[in-house]
Design an enzyme around this catalytic site. Structure first.
Site, PDB file in Angstrom:
ATOM      1  N   GLU A 151       1.399   9.886  18.964  1.00  0.00           N
ATOM      2  CA  GLU A 151       0.152   9.397  18.324  1.00  0.00           C
ATOM      3  C   GLU A 151      -0.623   8.495  19.294  1.00  0.00           C
ATOM      4  O   GLU A 151      -1.837   8.663  19.489  1.00  0.00           O
ATOM      5  CB  GLU A 151       0.552   8.636  17.051  1.00  0.00           C
ATOM      6  CG  GLU A 151      -0.546   7.902  16.311  1.00  0.00           C
ATOM      7  CD  GLU A 151       0.032   7.087  15.139  1.00  0.00           C
ATOM      8  OE1 GLU A 151       0.709   7.663  14.270  1.00  0.00           O
ATOM      9  OE2 GLU A 151      -0.195   5.856  15.102  1.00  0.00           O
ATOM     10  N   VAL A 211       0.825  -1.212   0.000  1.00  0.00           N
ATOM     11  CA  VAL A 211       0.000   0.000   0.000  1.00  0.00           C
ATOM     12  C   VAL A 211       0.858   1.262   0.000  1.00  0.00           C
ATOM     13  O   VAL A 211       0.678   2.170  -0.818  1.00  0.00           O
ATOM     14  CB  VAL A 211      -0.941  -0.006   1.231  1.00  0.00           C
ATOM     15  CG1 VAL A 211      -1.679   1.306   1.348  1.00  0.00           C
ATOM     16  CG2 VAL A 211      -1.920  -1.155   1.131  1.00  0.00           C
ATOM     17  N   HIS A 224       7.089  10.332  17.132  1.00  0.00           N
ATOM     18  CA  HIS A 224       5.817  10.730  16.516  1.00  0.00           C
ATOM     19  C   HIS A 224       4.744   9.702  16.870  1.00  0.00           C
ATOM     20  O   HIS A 224       3.627  10.042  17.277  1.00  0.00           O
ATOM     21  CB  HIS A 224       5.989  10.837  14.992  1.00  0.00           C
ATOM     22  CG  HIS A 224       4.698  10.872  14.210  1.00  0.00           C
ATOM     23  ND1 HIS A 224       3.922   9.738  13.989  1.00  0.00           N
ATOM     24  CD2 HIS A 224       4.027  11.880  13.610  1.00  0.00           C
ATOM     25  CE1 HIS A 224       2.848  10.064  13.295  1.00  0.00           C
ATOM     26  NE2 HIS A 224       2.883  11.360  13.054  1.00  0.00           N
ATOM     27  N   ASN A 225       5.090   8.434  16.733  1.00  0.00           N
ATOM     28  CA  ASN A 225       4.107   7.388  17.015  1.00  0.00           C
ATOM     29  C   ASN A 225       3.775   7.299  18.500  1.00  0.00           C
ATOM     30  O   ASN A 225       2.635   7.022  18.866  1.00  0.00           O
ATOM     31  CB  ASN A 225       4.607   6.035  16.500  1.00  0.00           C
ATOM     32  CG  ASN A 225       4.422   5.905  15.000  1.00  0.00           C
ATOM     33  OD1 ASN A 225       4.457   6.904  14.285  1.00  0.00           O
ATOM     34  ND2 ASN A 225       4.245   4.700  14.513  1.00  0.00           N
ATOM     35  N   SER A 276       5.019   9.316   7.576  1.00  0.00           N
ATOM     36  CA  SER A 276       3.722   9.260   8.251  1.00  0.00           C
ATOM     37  C   SER A 276       2.608   9.778   7.356  1.00  0.00           C
ATOM     38  O   SER A 276       2.820  10.646   6.520  1.00  0.00           O
ATOM     39  CB  SER A 276       3.752  10.099   9.527  1.00  0.00           C
ATOM     40  OG  SER A 276       2.478  10.055  10.143  1.00  0.00           O
ATOM     41  N   GLY A 277       1.430   9.213   7.586  1.00  0.00           N
ATOM     42  CA  GLY A 277       0.258   9.686   6.859  1.00  0.00           C
ATOM     43  C   GLY A 277      -0.557   8.571   6.245  1.00  0.00           C
ATOM     44  O   GLY A 277      -1.585   8.820   5.613  1.00  0.00           O
ATOM     45  N   LYS A 327      10.465   9.566  14.017  1.00  0.00           N
ATOM     46  CA  LYS A 327       9.193   8.913  13.640  1.00  0.00           C
ATOM     47  C   LYS A 327       8.679   8.029  14.784  1.00  0.00           C
ATOM     48  O   LYS A 327       7.471   7.962  15.036  1.00  0.00           O
ATOM     49  CB  LYS A 327       9.366   8.080  12.360  1.00  0.00           C
ATOM     50  CG  LYS A 327       8.107   7.289  11.968  1.00  0.00           C
ATOM     51  CD  LYS A 327       6.968   8.204  11.591  1.00  0.00           C
ATOM     52  CE  LYS A 327       5.588   7.642  11.431  1.00  0.00           C
ATOM     53  NZ  LYS A 327       5.242   6.289  11.402  1.00  0.00           N
ATOM     54  N   LYS A 335       1.754  -2.264  16.862  1.00  0.00           N
ATOM     55  CA  LYS A 335       2.886  -2.866  16.151  1.00  0.00           C
ATOM     56  C   LYS A 335       4.214  -2.628  16.872  1.00  0.00           C
ATOM     57  O   LYS A 335       5.238  -3.110  16.427  1.00  0.00           O
ATOM     58  CB  LYS A 335       2.940  -2.326  14.722  1.00  0.00           C
ATOM     59  CG  LYS A 335       1.738  -2.805  13.883  1.00  0.00           C
ATOM     60  CD  LYS A 335       2.058  -2.975  12.411  1.00  0.00           C
ATOM     61  CE  LYS A 335       2.171  -1.656  11.700  1.00  0.00           C
ATOM     62  NZ  LYS A 335       0.872  -1.056  11.329  1.00  0.00           N
TER      63      LYS A 335
HETATM   64  C1  6PG Z   1       1.742   6.904  10.544  1.00  0.00           C
HETATM   65  C2  6PG Z   1       1.329   5.805  11.464  1.00  0.00           C
HETATM   66  C3  6PG Z   1       1.738   4.477  10.907  1.00  0.00           C
HETATM   67  C4  6PG Z   1       0.991   3.308  11.492  1.00  0.00           C
HETATM   68  C5  6PG Z   1       1.213   3.128  12.955  1.00  0.00           C
HETATM   69  C6  6PG Z   1       0.230   2.189  13.597  1.00  0.00           C
HETATM   70  O1  6PG Z   1       2.447   7.774  11.030  1.00  0.00           O
HETATM   71  O2  6PG Z   1       1.348   6.899   9.384  1.00  0.00           O
HETATM   72  O3  6PG Z   1       1.934   5.973  12.708  1.00  0.00           O
HETATM   73  O4  6PG Z   1       3.122   4.404  11.016  1.00  0.00           O
HETATM   74  O5  6PG Z   1      -0.350   3.432  11.234  1.00  0.00           O
HETATM   75  O6  6PG Z   1       2.491   2.623  13.110  1.00  0.00           O
HETATM   76  O7  6PG Z   1       0.833   1.763  14.747  1.00  0.00           O
HETATM   77  P1  6PG Z   1       0.203   0.699  15.704  1.00  0.00           P
HETATM   78  O8  6PG Z   1      -0.180  -0.488  14.864  1.00  0.00           O
HETATM   79  O9  6PG Z   1       1.320   0.377  16.648  1.00  0.00           O
HETATM   80  O10 6PG Z   1      -0.961   1.361  16.338  1.00  0.00           O
END
Ligand code: 6PG
Length: 467
Positions: free
Chosen positions: A190, A15, A186-187, A129-130, A183, A261
């Site tokens: 998130e 993807v 960032h997560n 990211s995105g 990054k 993840k």
């Molecule tokens: C992003 C997201 C992407 C992913 C996450 C999901 O910045 O586009 O962070 O990297 O969707 O890693 O993480 P989890 O599966 O750990 O929630």
């Protein structure tokens, strides 16, 4: 297949790979995708666009690329990245640039960076990211490695990145694994923001008795207010999405057990390694872990049945929740930025925090209006230890902390867990405590283990015979 040499190659037509490839092509560069799976390359071959090529042959892929080659891997983090490197390496030439666009664990990037640099191959870990939408129409990208390597691909990445006020949401982040590190944080942020939003949902649904329609209206209004952000936007959308038969919100049928993840966990682990407190992020990881124990939670629910009456709700109370969330969002960002600052010093990354705030304003999952303010803070004072002490932001925190405490009290009385919000307030309280009671901990350590202690009135280390 065209005989012209191609500007940019991507390995892995999943993807993210496919969409980034098409995005780069849309921006006027020729691209080639490589994937072992013919089904993955078929849709690209069928585009009929002369600037887009795709192949299952590594030889064809490598010979099509202009020298020095610019190749990005978009394969799952971990063993797959090493496998691609192993396959390509014997065929790469000195000066070629290999990039990893996945969510790789930053120590892995350092290992790969060192190994490839020794062989004359340029290497960059590029946090992207995105999601799918971002990859196709403009992600936020966090490339780390060497500035020289960035110069080779800067124009391509800048063309493909999201733009805010015409500024691309990508810039050279720093040395070695800085891109993957930023990054990762960032997560972590998130995770924290998502957890905080879900706590506001719990409080308003179970504590105030708001209906799905009420909740939709609240999130709709927050989406355009001070909390304006991508995560608030998608939350409002989720509260509007019903089953096809219109019977119920899809949300109400989703199992309350959140997967992960690992990037949030890595953030917490590294925060502890660096001794940089990140409690809101820690709590977000903890709640995902707790959520996985669904059966145990149901059994305990039956034992401790909680029956409290919903509190009276009015507009003022909803405003308090909005402020509590805003306060907590700021502390989550403060924790993330503090981590990046400490890591930049510990690992010699050379990260510019104003740049990080700048490229997080668009394209990425944590994009939010408030990042403009954080950017201003770091631009005005690049050495600031914590955004919370910026004069203007401090004023907001002082104002909104009252509402965060108010909401937490309701949560405590109603037995609604708000761990991330509580952690945010505790972080704020700890950070602004000129004195903490850990002198007692020092005394206890010395009492039972002769670990010694320092004194406030004289230099040196001391031990007391406490008995
Ligand atoms: C992003 C997201 C992407 C992913 C996450 C999901 O910045 O586009 O962070 O990297 O969707 O890693 O993480 P989890 O599966 O750990 O929630």
């Amino acid at each position: 297949m065209s005989t012209e040499s191609v500007d940019f190659g991507i390995v892995g037509m999943g993807v993210m790979g496919k969409n980034l490839l098409l995005n780069i092509a849309d921006n006027g560069f020729s691209v080639i995708g490589l994937d072992k799976d013919p089904e993955k390359i078929a849709p690209l071959v069928e585009t009929g666009q002369s600037s887009v090529q795709a192949t299952t042959s590594a030889n064809e892929f490598l010979s099509s690329l202009e020298s020095p080659r610019k190749i990005m891997m978009l394969v799952p983090a971990g063993a797959a990245v090493d496998a691609v490197i192993e396959e390509l390496l014997p065929h790469l030439d000195e000066g070629d640039l290999l990039m990893d666009g996945g969510n790789s664990y930053f120590p892995d990037t350092d290992r790969r960076y060192q190994m490839l640099t020794e062989k004359g191959i340029q290497y960059m870990g590029v946090g992207i990211s995105g999601g799918e939408e971002g990859a196709r129409h403009g992600p936020s990208m966090m490339p780390g490695g060497s500035a020289k390597a960035y110069d080779m691909v800067g124009p391509i990445l800048e063309a493909a990145a999201a733009k805010v006020d015409s500024e691309p949401c990508v810039t050279f982040i720093g040395k070695k694994s800085a891109g993957n590190y930023v990054k990762m944080v960032h997560n972590g942020i998130e995770y924290a923001l998502m957890q905080l939003i879900s706590e506001s949902y719990h409080l308003m649904k179970s504590g105030f008795g708001l209906t799905d329609t009420d909740l939709k209206a609240v999130y709709d209004s927050w989406e355009t207010g001070e909390l304006s952000s991508f995560l608030m936007e998608i939350t409002a959308d989720i509260f509007g999405k019903k089953e096809e038969d219109g019977s119920d919100l899809i949300l109400n049928r989703i199992l309350d057990s959140a997967r992960q993840k690992g990037t949030g966990k890595w953030t917490s682990q590294n925060a502890m390694d660096l001794q940089v407190p990140a409690p809101t992020i820690d709590m977000a990881v903890m709640v995902r872990d707790m959520s996985a124990h669904k059966k145990e939670r149901i059994a305990a629910d039956a034992v401790f049945k909680n029956e409290t009456e919903p509190v009276q709700v009015d507009e003022e109370l909803i405003k308090k929740v909005e402020h509590a969330l805003h306060f907590s969002f700021i502390t989550a960002f403060a924790q993330g930025f503090s981590m990046i600052k400490a890591a930049s010093e510990a690992y010699n990354y050379g990260v510019n925090l104003a740049d990080v705030a700048k490229i997080w304003r668009g394209g990425c999952i944590i994009r939010a209006d408030m990042l403009e303010e954080f950017r201003r803070i770091f631009a005005e004072d690049p050495s600031i230890n914590n955004i919370m002490v910026d004069d203007r932001l401090a004023g907001k925190l002082v104002e909104y902390q009252k509402d965060a405490r108010y909401c937490i009290k309701i949560g405590l009385d109603a037995q609604i867990p708000l761990p991330a919000m509580m952690a945010s307030v505790s972080y704020f309280d700890l950070y602004k405590s000129g004195w903490l009671p850990v002198n007692l901990i020092q005394a206890q350590r010395d009492y039972f283990g002769a670990h010694t202690y320092e004194r406030t009135d004289k230099e040196g280390t001391f031990h007391t015979n406490w008995k």
